[in-house]
Design a protein around this motif. Sequence first.
Motif, mmCIF file in Angstrom:
data_model
loop_
_atom_site.group_PDB
_atom_site.id
_atom_site.type_symbol
_atom_site.label_atom_id
_atom_site.label_comp_id
_atom_site.label_asym_id
_atom_site.label_seq_id
_atom_site.Cartn_x
_atom_site.Cartn_y
_atom_site.Cartn_z
ATOM 1 N N SER A 6 45.530 74.251 43.094
ATOM 2 C CA SER A 6 45.980 75.552 42.620
ATOM 3 C C SER A 6 46.426 76.392 43.806
ATOM 4 O O SER A 6 45.931 76.222 44.923
ATOM 5 C CB SER A 6 44.851 76.271 41.870
ATOM 6 N N GLN A 9 46.431 82.139 43.218
ATOM 7 C CA GLN A 9 47.060 83.460 43.248
ATOM 8 C C GLN A 9 47.093 84.005 41.827
ATOM 9 O O GLN A 9 47.479 83.287 40.892
ATOM 10 C CB GLN A 9 48.485 83.374 43.802
ATOM 11 N N TYR A 10 46.673 85.254 41.677
ATOM 12 C CA TYR A 10 46.644 85.879 40.350
ATOM 13 C C TYR A 10 48.050 86.369 40.006
ATOM 14 O O TYR A 10 48.364 87.550 40.070
ATOM 15 C CB TYR A 10 45.638 87.026 40.304
ATOM 16 N N CYS A 11 48.907 85.399 39.672
ATOM 17 C CA CYS A 11 50.332 85.654 39.431
ATOM 18 C C CYS A 11 50.784 84.658 38.377
ATOM 19 O O CYS A 11 50.442 83.463 38.448
ATOM 20 C CB CYS A 11 51.110 85.465 40.731
ATOM 21 N N ALA A 12 51.533 85.123 37.377
ATOM 22 C CA ALA A 12 51.968 84.242 36.296
ATOM 23 C C ALA A 12 52.839 83.102 36.811
ATOM 24 O O ALA A 12 52.731 81.962 36.352
ATOM 25 C CB ALA A 12 52.725 85.051 35.230
ATOM 26 N N SER A 13 53.713 83.380 37.784
ATOM 27 C CA SER A 13 54.573 82.326 38.333
ATOM 28 C C SER A 13 53.735 81.275 39.053
ATOM 29 O O SER A 13 53.976 80.067 38.926
ATOM 30 C CB SER A 13 55.602 82.924 39.292
ATOM 31 N N ARG A 15 50.592 80.566 38.460
ATOM 32 C CA ARG A 15 49.839 79.820 37.449
ATOM 33 C C ARG A 15 50.740 78.766 36.794
ATOM 34 O O ARG A 15 50.303 77.643 36.516
ATOM 35 C CB ARG A 15 49.284 80.772 36.394
ATOM 36 N N ALA A 16 51.984 79.131 36.519
ATOM 37 C CA ALA A 16 52.909 78.171 35.925
ATOM 38 C C ALA A 16 53.135 76.992 36.857
ATOM 39 O O ALA A 16 53.141 75.830 36.429
ATOM 40 C CB ALA A 16 54.231 78.856 35.592
ATOM 41 N N ASP A 18 51.081 75.948 39.094
ATOM 42 C CA ASP A 18 49.864 75.134 39.104
ATOM 43 C C ASP A 18 49.961 73.996 38.086
ATOM 44 O O ASP A 18 49.441 72.903 38.301
ATOM 45 C CB ASP A 18 48.641 75.995 38.752
ATOM 46 N N ARG A 86 53.280 73.567 23.295
ATOM 47 C CA ARG A 86 53.271 74.247 24.604
ATOM 48 C C ARG A 86 54.262 73.589 25.559
ATOM 49 O O ARG A 86 54.980 74.258 26.293
ATOM 50 C CB ARG A 86 51.853 74.187 25.186
#
Length: 217
Positions: A6, A9-13, A15-16, A18, A86
């Motif tokens: 991972s 980072q607390y970021c949607a991009s 996380r994607a 990851d 998904r």
Amino acid sequence: MPRRRSYDQYCASARALDVVGDRWTLLIVRELLAGPRRYTDLHADLPGVSTDMLAGRLKDMEGAALVTRRRLPPPASAYVYELTPRGRELLPVLRALAEWGAPELEEPRPTDAVRAHWFAIPLIGALEGVVTGVVQVIVDEGDFHVRIGGDGPSSYGDGPPADPADVLLRTDSATCRALAGGEVTLAEAVRDGRIEVVGDGPPAGELRARLLPVPVN
């Protein structure tokens, strides 16, 4: 299933990435967007991927709930991989990547593999707003079909559709590349003879009437 790696980072991009940022993952999604595939079919249409890498990526994608594996009923009795809802949500992501990457295509390199259905994603944008229904596209490398309009989002599949297509287009990979890069529109390609609209049914006739110039008496 815990992630193997991972960006933390607390970021949607982040996380994607990851989930889908590993090498080959999005190309596996590209293949499965065309429909359920056996492992051997996936391996054949992903030149360059090792068997261990492909098996590992599929396992990771199952763990991330992007892919499921199921057994086909007899007489096939083979296992296929297919995208979950998904996973299918990644089509807009691949469309955006294809649009961004189209200028990089230029002429095929001697080492480049080519599959007909790889042109499907960039062609969806060129067909939307012009054609409605199932469009079968035939190029030198093979054929694929695209479903435009209807109740759900646009989609595509490898090979001919299960039922006869509403419209059949015959063209070549160079024209597909030009359409993907915005160098030519569908109407211009038809008018210039680079795309042939095949068939005598109403959908093909309506498309010709829409795209071809009206003769002046």
